[in-house]
Design an enzyme around this catalytic site. Sequence first.
Site, short mmCIF file in Angstrom:
data_model
loop_
_atom_site.label_atom_id
_atom_site.label_comp_id
_atom_site.label_asym_id
_atom_site.label_seq_id
_atom_site.Cartn_x
_atom_site.Cartn_y
_atom_site.Cartn_z
CB CYS A 136 -3.16 -2.51 4.56
SG CYS A 136 -2.59 -1.33 3.32
CB CYS A 191 -4.28 5.69 4.13
SG CYS A 191 -4.14 4.30 5.27
CB CYS A 236 -0.93 0.01 1.21
SG CYS A 236 -0.08 0.00 2.79
#
Length: 458
Positions: free
Chosen positions: A105, A61, A36
Amino acid sequence: MSFEYSEKVKDHFRNPRNVGTIKDADATGRVGNPVCGDMMEIQLKVEDNIIKDIKFKTFGCASAIATSSMVTEIAKGKTLEEALEITRQDVADELDGLPPIKMHCSNLAADALHAAIKDYMEKREKGITRLGEDEYEVAVIGGGAAGLAAATISSYVGLKTVIFDGGQWGGLLNKFCPDKLIENYPGLTDKMTTKELTRSLLDDAREQEAEMVNENVNDVEIEIDSDFKTLTTDSGTYKARVLVLASGSSPAKSGIPGEEKFAVDDGGIFYLTADPSRLNDKRVLVYGHGYNAVSAAGCLGGIAGSITLVTDEASFMVPEREMDRVKCIEGLKILNSTTLLEIQGAAKVEKAVLEDQTGGERVEIMVDAVVLATGMVPNVELMEKLGVEVDESGFVKTDKYQRTSLDGVYAIGNVASEIDLLVVAEAQGTIVAHDALALDKTEPETGNVRQSLCHVTC
């Protein structure tokens, strides 16, 4: 599949705690997920086995940022042993849960914390102690583009860094024609002046808290029984484990008769670093090769009374767009295949003697000043004293990571390469910073750490 985040996740994403770096951190841990692209870095300050301060920087993120923020809140004030027991699940629970796809992730924060604690314990086992007030991981000699890039990125990755320059910050970038637009820097072409780029580089270095010392380094000694290098300035001494030589280059002497006489006492000889304002309304001859000569003439447009641009080559070998700009300068004359034989005058420059190589004809022109742009030579005096190997052209020999023949000593920019491009110099500085960080992390042959560091840069 639901990606609904809890209110705690949203809060720690929007208002992350403990973001930043610790200038004199005791340990650093980094982890990344190649799938990711998330990358996390955690730094620790430890006192009496307790985590007294903790900071993080994360590329990723919302989950990655939130978990990084939360793990620093959980770990702060705990003993190292207690912090080692913090798990990914603990972090997720404190955030009131994470979307299932984000658990493996992006929830790497506990791993980064454990890596930092492991780094601290390994350093303690090796006897690596906290740096003193005048001790640094990295010392950079030279405040040009290459040096500033090395200092900025070294500080960014958590290395305590000091940079020295006894002249003008920015080096040649800021000395000659500072208001000229940069023409060959991807992303900045025709958008930024050299003065603005210098200011931006300085701002970056200060923001990352690199220590900036406006002094020359007069001497460097490599201690036999220590991994420290000792640097001496007029005001004191500094120690560093890694030394980066970024001392740049200086205009080469041409050896033309008259040069030595008029290069002193404001006699009318100038070099690439000439201050254009000093040539206001003067009749100027610019002699040299390639981009440096053309750029020198371009910087005098609208300032000098007249400009004669001369080269002994058949052409200047620069992009047509650059020549077209220079040709538009009022009062400019261009002479190719022409040699500057002599510079004449009484107390100051009065006349230049030229020879046309195609026909052998000699001509004398009246001038008030001569700007010599015949080349640059690397400033390697200090390096040669250290015993660093140089090549037949006078450049310091380096490998692909900019390492020299001496352990812990790097060379970047004009001292190490004849490729005189800002983008190359800054790239070399960045390479050195990451390699210096990797020195104690892995063997050079594995490349594992360098790969992960490149990942966060990309």
